[in-house]
Design an enzyme around this catalytic site. Sequence first.
Site, mmCIF file in Angstrom:
data_model
loop_
_atom_site.group_PDB
_atom_site.id
_atom_site.type_symbol
_atom_site.label_atom_id
_atom_site.label_comp_id
_atom_site.label_asym_id
_atom_site.label_seq_id
_atom_site.Cartn_x
_atom_site.Cartn_y
_atom_site.Cartn_z
ATOM 1 N N CYS A 110 3.341 16.779 -15.057
ATOM 2 C CA CYS A 110 3.673 16.433 -16.448
ATOM 3 C C CYS A 110 4.205 15.015 -16.490
ATOM 4 O O CYS A 110 4.962 14.666 -17.386
ATOM 5 C CB CYS A 110 4.766 17.356 -16.970
ATOM 6 S SG CYS A 110 4.137 18.839 -17.704
ATOM 7 N N SER A 111 3.869 14.188 -15.469
ATOM 8 C CA SER A 111 4.446 12.827 -15.469
ATOM 9 C C SER A 111 3.426 11.804 -15.947
ATOM 10 O O SER A 111 3.394 11.481 -17.153
ATOM 11 C CB SER A 111 4.998 12.479 -14.092
ATOM 12 O OG SER A 111 3.998 12.509 -13.097
ATOM 13 N N GLY A 152 3.633 17.213 -23.132
ATOM 14 C CA GLY A 152 4.998 17.278 -22.590
ATOM 15 C C GLY A 152 6.072 17.002 -23.630
ATOM 16 O O GLY A 152 7.098 17.673 -23.677
ATOM 17 N N ALA A 153 5.845 15.989 -24.462
ATOM 18 C CA ALA A 153 6.891 15.583 -25.411
ATOM 19 C C ALA A 153 6.670 16.194 -26.794
ATOM 20 O O ALA A 153 7.387 15.858 -27.742
ATOM 21 C CB ALA A 153 6.904 14.069 -25.534
ATOM 22 N N GLU A 168 -7.081 9.077 -20.555
ATOM 23 C CA GLU A 168 -6.778 9.950 -21.699
ATOM 24 C C GLU A 168 -7.352 9.342 -22.965
ATOM 25 O O GLU A 168 -7.255 8.117 -23.134
ATOM 26 C CB GLU A 168 -5.265 10.141 -21.834
ATOM 27 C CG GLU A 168 -4.678 10.918 -20.659
ATOM 28 C CD GLU A 168 -3.173 11.162 -20.782
ATOM 29 O OE1 GLU A 168 -2.611 10.889 -21.856
ATOM 30 O OE2 GLU A 168 -2.569 11.624 -19.813
ATOM 31 N N HIS A 204 -1.668 16.296 -22.826
ATOM 32 C CA HIS A 204 -0.457 15.456 -22.869
ATOM 33 C C HIS A 204 0.533 15.967 -23.932
ATOM 34 O O HIS A 204 0.860 15.266 -24.889
ATOM 35 C CB HIS A 204 -0.833 13.978 -23.133
ATOM 36 C CG HIS A 204 0.215 13.011 -22.648
ATOM 37 N ND1 HIS A 204 -0.086 11.821 -22.051
ATOM 38 C CD2 HIS A 204 1.567 13.052 -22.681
ATOM 39 C CE1 HIS A 204 1.031 11.176 -21.739
ATOM 40 N NE2 HIS A 204 2.041 11.908 -22.111
HETATM 41 P P1 NAD Z 1 13.285 8.869 -14.659
HETATM 42 O O1 NAD Z 1 13.157 7.384 -14.530
HETATM 43 O O2 NAD Z 1 14.553 9.431 -15.164
HETATM 44 O O3 NAD Z 1 12.964 9.544 -13.228
HETATM 45 C C1 NAD Z 1 11.948 9.116 -12.352
HETATM 46 C C2 NAD Z 1 12.427 9.384 -10.924
HETATM 47 O O4 NAD Z 1 11.380 9.043 -10.016
HETATM 48 C C3 NAD Z 1 13.641 8.520 -10.535
HETATM 49 O O5 NAD Z 1 14.717 9.324 -10.089
HETATM 50 C C4 NAD Z 1 13.136 7.626 -9.418
HETATM 51 O O6 NAD Z 1 14.129 7.385 -8.452
HETATM 52 C C5 NAD Z 1 11.996 8.460 -8.856
HETATM 53 N N1 NAD Z 1 11.009 7.651 -8.134
HETATM 54 C C6 NAD Z 1 10.550 6.401 -8.424
HETATM 55 N N2 NAD Z 1 9.644 6.025 -7.504
HETATM 56 C C7 NAD Z 1 9.532 7.068 -6.628
HETATM 57 C C8 NAD Z 1 8.752 7.286 -5.468
HETATM 58 N N3 NAD Z 1 7.904 6.363 -5.017
HETATM 59 N N4 NAD Z 1 8.871 8.471 -4.827
HETATM 60 C C9 NAD Z 1 9.720 9.432 -5.270
HETATM 61 N N5 NAD Z 1 10.520 9.271 -6.366
HETATM 62 C C10 NAD Z 1 10.408 8.099 -7.024
HETATM 63 O O7 NAD Z 1 12.044 9.312 -15.550
HETATM 64 P P2 NAD Z 1 11.875 10.658 -16.400
HETATM 65 O O8 NAD Z 1 12.369 10.416 -17.778
HETATM 66 O O9 NAD Z 1 12.380 11.797 -15.598
HETATM 67 O O10 NAD Z 1 10.263 10.711 -16.509
HETATM 68 C C11 NAD Z 1 9.459 11.053 -15.392
HETATM 69 C C12 NAD Z 1 7.985 10.822 -15.720
HETATM 70 O O11 NAD Z 1 7.578 11.689 -16.782
HETATM 71 C C13 NAD Z 1 7.638 9.409 -16.212
HETATM 72 O O12 NAD Z 1 6.396 9.041 -15.641
HETATM 73 C C14 NAD Z 1 7.464 9.568 -17.724
HETATM 74 O O13 NAD Z 1 6.645 8.573 -18.282
HETATM 75 C C15 NAD Z 1 6.831 10.941 -17.762
HETATM 76 N N6 NAD Z 1 6.946 11.652 -19.050
HETATM 77 C C16 NAD Z 1 5.883 12.409 -19.427
HETATM 78 C C17 NAD Z 1 5.957 13.151 -20.590
HETATM 79 C C18 NAD Z 1 4.778 13.965 -21.044
HETATM 80 O O14 NAD Z 1 4.556 14.050 -22.226
HETATM 81 N N7 NAD Z 1 4.025 14.589 -20.150
HETATM 82 C C19 NAD Z 1 7.120 13.118 -21.372
HETATM 83 C C20 NAD Z 1 8.209 12.354 -20.941
HETATM 84 C C21 NAD Z 1 8.104 11.619 -19.747
HETATM 85 C C1 MLT Z 2 6.322 9.593 -22.807
HETATM 86 O O1 MLT Z 2 6.111 8.694 -21.980
HETATM 87 O O2 MLT Z 2 7.277 9.565 -23.598
HETATM 88 C C2 MLT Z 2 5.448 10.773 -22.830
HETATM 89 O O3 MLT Z 2 4.330 10.629 -22.044
HETATM 90 C C3 MLT Z 2 5.201 11.364 -24.163
HETATM 91 C C4 MLT Z 2 4.348 10.595 -25.125
HETATM 92 O O4 MLT Z 2 3.531 9.782 -24.732
HETATM 93 O O5 MLT Z 2 4.527 10.805 -26.315
#
Ligand code: NAD
Ligand code: MLT
Length: 526
Positions: free
Chosen positions: A228-229, A280-281, A259, A278
């Site tokens: 979900c990242s 997640g949010a 996407e 997508h």
């Molecule tokens: P965050 O910055 O709080 O956490 C990311 C973590 O990854 C950090 O703790 C960092 O130390 C770690 N990291 C960085 N490089 C690394 C590596 N090489 N190996 C291991 N760990 C590593 O971010 P978050 O808010 O927890 O978001 C995480 C991900 O989810 C982001 O990519 C964000 O864009 C994505 N996201 C997706 C959705 C969705 O709709 N699917 C919604 C929100 C966020």
């Molecule tokens: C984000 O990075 O916030 C998520 O992927 C969710 C979105 O794109 O809306």
Amino acid sequence: MARVLVSDPIDPAGVEILQQVAHVDVLTGLAPPKLLEIIGQYDALMVRSETKVTSPVIEAGVNLKIIGRAGVGVDNIDVPTATRRGIVVVNSPGGNTIAAAEHTLALMMALARHIPQADQSIRRAEWNRARFLGVELYQKTLGILGLGKIGSHVAKVARALGMQVLAYDPYISAERASQWGAQLVDLDTVIRTADFITLHLPKTPETTRLINRETLLQMKPTTRIINCSRGGIIDEEALYEALKHKQIAGAALDVFAQEPLKESSLRELGMEVILTPHLGASTEEAQANVAIDVAEQIRDVLLGLPAKSAVNIPGLSPDVLQQLKPYLELAEILGALVGQLARGRVDTLEIRLQGVLVEKDIKPLLIAVLKGLLTPALQERVNYVNALIEARERGIHVIETKDSTGQDYMGSLHLEARTGGIEHSISGALLGEGEARITAINGMPINVAPSKWMLLTHHRDMPGIIGRVGSFLGHHNVNIAGMQVGRQVVRGEAVMMVSLDDPLSDEMLKEICTIPGIRDAYVLTL
Ligand code: NAD
Ligand code: MLT
């Protein structure tokens, strides 16, 4: 009155906030040429991920002062072009954390119990209970890659479900991980032992295709993966092969390299894969959170106030910035370097100001150090505004000191990073013309201008060692731009800092470590 363009669907609460200070046009689904044609009329642009805010869009936005991203990732915005044009880019780093964590947990359960496939089957008027035999999460091992905001929430809930939680995150301390109920381990251990693996990483050159053919081959045949990242962290073709040949048991993906997902072999798979577009949010709460968070920042910037989550512009007052700018740059460089010396993991960071800096406010310099230190982990999500909070949340204990006795340079900055009893230090100063210099590493005096690629060795001071390193680099066609050695006693412990014009591979670094007398070597990059 200022004009704001909202070009992706956002929660109405955000639009209402913008309307307090601006005329707002909500025009979603604009074709790129149309966006280019009209963007010049607007002072602010607010998007989610659908609008691609490319360099031509930003160049055409001659009146733009701010671009707001209602979400976390700013990968759809050309941030360097916006920064060059002096346009603030803001996001909402925490507004959708819970939504993304809960979607991850929902996918993990759906994967364990085949819920989407069972639903489809019953709609076809079938009643097939044997086909949908699932597995339990209880007492299974969850491996979390990236223990940041989302990963740590997933860890807490997984513990409550009775799972054992392992985490790989090179930028988090073991102590911090254990507060969330996770045991910090290396990547290999997660890959080889976890029953479920969930990804919560930013997409960086380091994480792109982190899950690939080789890592998939090392997983257990019962392993299930959730992403979900960001798309692209898993090699989708390799994942398809691994699922098809039953090398692993399943995958649930919310994000994809391209996407919207178009042609993809993943669609051909059956029960072993779950795909969501997508989402997640996509909760009411998260959409309201991110829309309000970003709209408030756009409103504030249009009113001449600072933004609280600027991705690219420091939130310091212009006066302080002007005075401290060269020292802030030095502080950010030293922060980045001490983080690399500590291999990313820092429990305690001591910052000491010396010389003329004793008179200055330590806070902005500390913030710049932390921004440099945390950037490899958090990328563009860490900025001058949130660096202190991010450091606190990651359990980094900061000690600030001022020392008016040290007068080697006019003003110098000393950093010490401590992790589990091991200590690394670096000092730096500015020369007369404001040029940054690294003036000591781990207590050994040197005088080196920071450069993009540097090789640092810890070695025994003995004849021939410099020549061997030089010949090795020459043999591998790596050009040396400058070199300095530092030592405290003749034939004792010493450091060598070589500024390079070309990058060094991991293999070359390993070979350098085998040169007799060399105790340790690092590639430092800026
Ligand atoms: P965050 O910055 O709080 O956490 C990311 C973590 O990854 C950090 O703790 C960092 O130390 C770690 N990291 C960085 N490089 C690394 C590596 N090489 N190996 C291991 N760990 C590593 O971010 P978050 O808010 O927890 O978001 C995480 C991900 O989810 C982001 O990519 C964000 O864009 C994505 N996201 C997706 C959705 C969705 O709709 N699917 C919604 C929100 C966020
Ligand atoms: C984000 O990075 O916030 C998520 O992927 C969710 C979105 O794109 O809306």
